[in-house]
Write an enzyme that holds these catalytic residues in place. Structure first.
Site, PDB file in Angstrom:
ATOM      1  N   SER A 299      69.591  31.741  24.011  1.00  0.00           N
ATOM      2  CA  SER A 299      70.935  32.472  24.117  1.00  0.00           C
ATOM      3  C   SER A 299      70.785  33.465  22.767  1.00  0.00           C
ATOM      4  CB  SER A 299      72.123  31.728  24.066  1.00  0.00           C
ATOM      5  OG  SER A 299      72.340  31.173  22.767  1.00  0.00           O
ATOM      6  N   ASP A 300      71.510  34.438  22.677  1.00  0.00           N
ATOM      7  CA  ASP A 300      71.970  35.142  21.611  1.00  0.00           C
ATOM      8  C   ASP A 300      72.772  34.233  20.504  1.00  0.00           C
ATOM      9  OD1 ASP A 300      72.080  36.932  19.302  1.00  0.00           O
ATOM     10  OD2 ASP A 300      72.246  38.630  20.473  1.00  0.00           O
ATOM     11  N   CYS A 301      72.759  34.355  19.481  1.00  0.00           N
ATOM     12  CA  CYS A 301      73.259  33.425  18.424  1.00  0.00           C
ATOM     13  C   CYS A 301      74.867  33.251  18.884  1.00  0.00           C
ATOM     14  CB  CYS A 301      72.946  33.641  17.133  1.00  0.00           C
ATOM     15  SG  CYS A 301      71.473  33.395  16.730  1.00  0.00           S
ATOM     16  N   ASP A 302      75.254  31.982  19.170  1.00  0.00           N
ATOM     17  CA  ASP A 302      76.791  31.747  19.552  1.00  0.00           C
ATOM     18  C   ASP A 302      77.078  32.348  20.775  1.00  0.00           C
ATOM     19  OD1 ASP A 302      76.900  29.841  17.692  1.00  0.00           O
ATOM     20  OD2 ASP A 302      78.100  31.259  16.381  1.00  0.00           O
ATOM     21  N   ALA A 303      76.133  32.686  21.605  1.00  0.00           N
ATOM     22  CA  ALA A 303      76.598  33.564  22.945  1.00  0.00           C
ATOM     23  C   ALA A 303      76.981  32.682  23.963  1.00  0.00           C
ATOM     24  CB  ALA A 303      75.364  34.201  23.487  1.00  0.00           C
TER      25      ALA A 303
END
Ligand SMILES: *[C@@H]1O[C@H](CO)[C@@H](O)[C@H](O)[C@H]1NC(C)=O
Ligand SMILES: *[C@@H]1O[C@H](CO)[C@@H](O)[C@H](O)[C@H]1NC(C)=O
Ligand SMILES: *[C@@H]1O[C@H](CO)[C@@H](O)[C@H](O)[C@H]1NC(C)=O
Ligand SMILES: *[C@@H]1O[C@H](CO)[C@@H](O)[C@H](O)[C@H]1NC(C)=O
Ligand SMILES: *[C@@H]1O[C@H](CO)[C@@H](O)[C@H](O)[C@H]1NC(C)=O
Length: 775
Positions: A299-303
Site C-alpha cells: 500500500s502507499d503509506c497509511d493507505a
C-alpha cells in the site's frame, strides 16, 4: 506519515550478534540462513537448491499467527527463533539511492549516492538506453549500500509511472511525463536496470537473483495530491474505461509484463469509487491474472487506514484489513494491518489462508533478493563494495543525463551558444542560481557532489556577478533595482528562475502556471536593462506559462533544465558556452495560465467540445499551448525523410461480423487475433541529417495521426522514439517496426482496442507518409 515512526523496528546490535555468531557490527548486512549457525541451516527454507515456492511454503508453515501478522507491515520485525532478521520494505530510489524511506541510511561508510536528474528531465532525452543505464547504476549502488550494512531492505518504491495528466500536479516532476508510450518505456528500462536484468530483458527468467527490487507506482490513476482542499486521500478519480485502457494503464502493463517488476504500490485514491488497495479487479484480476505479475503489492503509506478513516469505504478497521488482503495487497506501509488483522481473524472475516497468500509473495521477493541464502558476501552481488558508489562513471552518467535532457526553448538570432572569451563579464541572477537543494528535486538522497548553475558558469567566466534577485523562489519580494543595475554593467545576463519544492511537491499542487511572485517582473525589468538579449533558464518539474518571455525580444534564449541533479550546473554551463549541443525535447505539454480554469479533479483525457472541456495532453488537447509536447531546439537543424516504409496498405478481413458496435466498421483488435496482427507488422526507415555545424544527439520522435480523427481518436500519437548521435553534416538511418494492431488502434468506449478503416499518416518533423487501412 508520523504514525510510522513509532513502529520502526531496528535491528539491535545484540540481535545481529546472535544472528551472525561473531562480533557483529552494524556494518554487516542483515541476512537469513547463516551456514555457521547449525540450528538455522537445517531448515528447508534455507535450502537454496529447492524452488523458492517450496522454501517459502516451509517458512510460512513455521510461523505462529502473531508472527505472520507482524510481517504484514513495512517495518517487519525479526523472528529470532528462526534466525530471520527484520526487514524494511520501504526504501526510495526515484533518481538515485535515497534516504527518503526507512530502509536506507547514508551516514556510515557510504555517506552519499549519485543523484541523477529528477525523472522528468531524464525523460526529456527520449533515450531508453540512457534510462536503463541509470537504473543499472542505481541498482548497483543500492547493493553496495546493503553490503555496507546501511540498508534494512532492498525493495525500492520507484519508478513513479503515473501519467502527468495536469500541469499543476506537484509530483509530475517524478514521472516521465504525459505520454503513455514514453512512460511505459521508461518504466521497463528503469526496472530492468535496477533489478539486474539485461536491456532486452529475460535474463532474470532463469532464477537469477534480483539485484534490487523495483516497484511500479501508484496503481492507478493517481495524479492529484492536494488541490483546493481535494486531497489524494479522499479523491475519487472518475476515469472512463476508454482513458484507462489507452492512457492510465499501459505504463503499468509494460512495467509488469515487459519490465517484470517485482513490486507494485497501490494508490491512496479511489478509482470509480473503489480504493485502489481494495480493488480485487485491479490487483488480482488485472495485474496478477492478465499481466502475470509476480511479486509483492504494497500500500502507499497509511493507505489502508484511510479506507476506513478518511474514505469511509470500510465500515470498521477490520473490514478495511479484510478488503485489502482479499483484493490481493500483501504489505501495508504503516501499522494498520499490525493493529487490526488479529481481530479480523477472530471475527472470522478473514481466513489465515489470505495472510499466508500475502506472506508467500513477501518472502518470495526477499528470497529472490538472495536474503535467505546465507552470508551475501559469497553471493553474486556480495562483492559490490562502497567503491561502486559515486564512481566517476556514475557521476558522468548523471552529467550525461542532465546534458541530454535540457531543452532549448528559444534561441533568437542564435544568441546561444555564448563564445568562450575570457574577458567576458556575466551576471547570474535569480533565486535558483546557487541553490544546491533545488537541483535535486524530491525523493533525493545525499549527492556525491553538487554543482549549481552559478558554479558551472563560474568555470567558464572569471568575471561573474551573482545576485539572487528574489528573497526566495516564491519571490514575494524582489530586488529589482539592484538586479537592473547589475545587468546594465555586464556583457551578458543569465537569469536562473523557475520553481522548487516550496512551489510544487508531494501533497502540494500548484494553483497557477505562471512564475511565482515577482519573478516575471524581475525578468522583464532585467531583460529591458541588459545590454544584449538575456538568457533565461528555468528550473522546474512542471511546465510554466512563460508566454511573455517567449515573445519578449529582450529575452534571446530560454532553457528548461528540470531539476538537473548533482551535476546540473555543469551541464547547463556546457550548453550555454557551446561545449554541448542541446537535444532534449519536452515530455509534457506546456499549457497557458488560463488552463487552470479546468478543475484539476476532472480526470478525462479526451475532450468534450459540447461542454468546452479541452481534454488533456498533446493527444487530445487542441487549445493554445505555450510549448508543445516534443518541442525542443538545438544548435543544429536536422532534416528527415521517410527513406523506406515496407507496407502502406493494410486490409483486415474478418469472417464473423465484428462485435464492436459503437463504430460499425471498427474491428476489435482481439478479434483479429495475434497471428494476423503479427503478420501485418511493417518496418519504417527514417533518414536523418544533421545540417548544423555542431555534433549533436537528437531524439527522433515518430507519431501517427488520422486524416479524419473519429470521436475518441487522438489528434496524434507517439508510436516510437530513438536518439541518434550525429556529427556536423552527418546522416544516418533509424528503423522502427510498427504493428497496426498496436500502433494504429485506439481504445473504444468500453476500453477495448479497435482498429478503424481510413487514412493514417506517419509523422516525423514536418514529413508525413500515408498509410491506409481497409476492412
Ligand atoms: C545512522 O542512522 C541510523 C538511523 O538513524 C542510526 O541508528 C545510526 O546510529 C547512524 N549511524 C551512524 C554511524 O551515525
Ligand atoms: C497502531 O497501534 C499503535 C499502538 O497502539 C498506534 O500508535 C498506531 O497509531 C496504530 N496505527 C494506526 C495506523 O492506527
Ligand atoms: C554558492 O553557494 C555555495 C554553497 O552552496 C557557497 O559556498 C558560495 O559562496 C555561493 N556563491 C555565491 C557567489 O554566493
Ligand atoms: C516566501 O518564502 C519565504 C522564505 O521561505 C517565506 O518566509 C515567506 O513566508 C514566503 N512568502 C509567501 C507569500 O509564501
Ligand atoms: C533520406 O535521407 C538520408 C539521410 O540524409 C539520405 O541518405 C537519403 O538519400 C534520403 N533519401 C531520400 C529518398 O531522400
Amino acid at each position: 506519515m508520523g504514525s510510522l515512526q513509532s513502529l520502526i523496528s531496528f535491528i539491535t546490535p545484540l540481535f545481529l550478534l546472535l544472528l551472525l555468531g561473531h562480533c557483529g557490527e552494524s556494518t554487516q548486512p542483515p541476512f537469513s540462513c547463516d551456514s555457521s549457525n547449525p540450528s538455522t541451516k537445517s531448515y528447508t527454507f534455507c535450502k537454496t537448491s529447492l524452488p523458492i515456492t517450496e522454501r517459502v511454503q516451509d517458512l510460512v508453515s513455521r510461523l505462529t499467527l502473531n508472527e505472520k501478522i507482524s510481517q504484514l507491515v513495512n517495518s517487519a520485525p525479526p523472528i529470532p527463533r528462526l534466525g530471520i532478521p527484520g526487514y524494511e520494505w520501504w526504501s526510495e530510489a526515484l533518481h538515485g539511492v535515497a534516504n527518503a524511506g526507512l530502509g536506507i541510511t547514508l551516514n556510515g561508510t557510504i555517506p552519499a549516492a549519485t543523484s541523477f536528474p529528477q525523472v522528468i528531465l531524464t525523460a526529456a532525452s527520449f533515450d531508453a538506453h540512457l534510462w536503463y543505464r541509470i537504473g543499472q547504476a542505481i541498482g548497483t549502488e543500492a547493493r553496495a549500500v546493503y553490503n555496507a550494512g546501511q540498508a534494512k531492505g532492498m525493495t525500492f518504491w520507484a519508478p513513479n509511472i503515473n501519467i502527468f495528466r495536469d500541469p499543476r500536479w506537484g509530483r509530475g516532476q517524478e514521472t516521465p511525463g504525459e505520454d503513455p508510450l514514453v512512460t511505459g518505456k521508461y518504466a521497463v528500462a528503469y526496472v530492468r536496470g535496477v533489478q539486474g536484468d539485461s536491456y532486452e530483458g529475460g535474463k532474470l527468467e532463469d532464477g537469477h537473483h534480483l539485484q534490487a527490487s523495483a516497484c511500479c507506482k501508484h496503481f492507478t490513476a493517481y495524479d492529484l495530491d492536494d488541490w483546493k482542499g481535494v486531497n489524494r486521500f479522499i479523491f475519487d478519480a472518475r476515469v472512463t474505461q476508454q482513458d484507462l485502457a489507452d492512457t492510465y494503464q499501459p505504463p503499468f502493463e509494460s512495467c509488469i509484463k515487459e519490465g517484470r517488476a517485482s513490486g507494485i504500490m497501490c494508490a491512496y485514491n479511489r478509482v470509480n469509487g473503489v480504493p485502489s488497495c481494495a480493488d480485487y479487479n485491479l490487483l488480482s484480476k488485472t495485474a496478477r491474472g492478465e499481466w502475470g505479475f509476480q511479486g509483492y503489492i504494497t500500500s502507499d503509506c497509511d493507505a489502508v487506514s484511510i479506507i476506513y478513516e478518511n474514505q469511509g469505504y470500510a465500515k470498521t478497521p477490520e473490514d478495511a484489513v479484510v478488503d485489502v488482503l482479499k483484493a490481493g495487497m500483501d504489505v501495508n506501509c504503516g501499522s494498520y494491518l499490525q493493529n487490526h488483522t488479529q481481530k479480523a481473524v477472530e471475527q472470522k472475516k478473514l481466513g489465515v489462508s489470505e495472510i499466508d497468500r500475502a506472506l508467500h509473495n513477501l518472502f518470495s521477493v526477499r528470497m529472490r533478493l538472495g536474503l535467505f541464502d546465507g552470508n551475501p558476501v559469497q553471493l553474486p552481488f556480495g562483492n559490490i563494495g562502497p567503491d561502486k558508489v559515486c564512481t566517476i562513471e556514475n557521476q558522468d552518467l548523471a552529467l550525461e543525463a542532465a546534458r541530454n535532457g535540457i531543452v532549448l526553448l528559444k534561441n533568437s538570432d542564435r544568441l546561444l551558444p555564448l563564445s568562450q572569451t575570457t574577458t567576458l563579464s556575466l551576471a547570474v541572477i535569480g533565486p535558483n542560481a546557487n541553490s544546491s537543494k533545488t537541483l535535486l528535486g524530491n525523493y533525493a538522497g545525499l549527492p556525491c557532489k553538487s554543482v549549481t548553475p552559478l558554479e558551472g558558469l563560474q568555470r567558464y567566466v572569471k568575471n561573474v556577478i551573482h545576485h539572487p534577485g528574489c528573497n526566495a523562489v516564491n519571490c514575494s519580494s524582489a530586488a529589482i533595482e539592484e538586479a537592473v543595475n547589475i545587468a546594465k554593467g555586464v556583457n551578458y545576463v543569465v537569469l536562473i528562475m523557475g520553481l522548487d519544492q516550496t512551489e510544487e511537491r508531494e501533497s502540494h499542487d500548484r494553483l497557477h502556471l505562471v512564475l511565482p511572485g515577482k519573478q516575471q517582473e524581475l525578468i522583464t525589468s532585467v531583460a529591458r536593462a541588459a545590454k544584449k538579449p538575456v538568457v533565461l533558464v528555468l528550473l522546474s518539474g512542471g511546465p510554466v506559462d512563460i508566454s511573455s518571455a517567449k515573445y519578449d525580444k529582450n529575452i534571446g534564449s530560454i532553457l528548461w533544465a528540470g531539476y538537473p541533479g548533482e551535476s546540473g550546473g555543469t551541464a547547463l554551463a556546457e550548453i550555454i558556452f557551446g561545449d554541448h549541443n542541446p537535444g532534449g525535447r519536452l515530455p509534457v505539454t506546456w499549457y497557458p495560465e488560463e488552463f487552470v480554469k479546468i478543475p484539476m479533479t476532472d480526470m478525462r483525457i479526451r475532450s468534450e467540445p459540447s461542454s468546452g472541456y479541452p481534454g488533456r495532453t498533446y493527444r487530445f488537447y487542441k487549445g493554445e499551448k505555450v510549448f508543445e509536447f516534443g518541442y525542443g531546439l538545438s544548435y543544429s537543424n536536422y532534416a528527415y525523410n521517410f527513406s523506406s516504409v515496407t507496407q502502406s496498405k493494410f486490409h483486415f478481413q474478418l469472417n464473423q461480423p465484428s462485435k464492436a458496435t459503437q463504430t460499425p466498421e471498427a474491428k476489435l483488435v482481439s478479434e483479429l487475433g495475434e497471428k494476423l496482427c503479427e503478420r501485418k507488422k511493417f518496418s519504417i526507415t527514417i533518414g536523418i541529417k544533421n545540417n548544423g555545424k555542431m555534433a549533436g544527439k537528437h531524439p527522433v520522435l515518430l507519431f501517427t495521426r488520422k486524416e479524419k480523427p473519429s470521436n475518441g481518436s487522438p489528434v496524434k500519437q507517439l508510436v516510437g522514439f530513438q536518439s541518434v548521435k550525429l556529427n556536423a553534416g552527418e546522416s544516418a538511418e533509424v528503423g522502427f517496426v510498427l504493428s497496426p494492431c498496436e500502433h494504429l488502434s485506439r481504445a473504444n468506449e468500453v476500453g477495448l482496442m479497435v482498429i478503424e478503416p481510413g487514412l493514417h499518416f506517419l509523422v516525423v518533423g514536418d514529413e508525413e507518409y500515408p498509410v491506409s487501412i481497409s476492412i
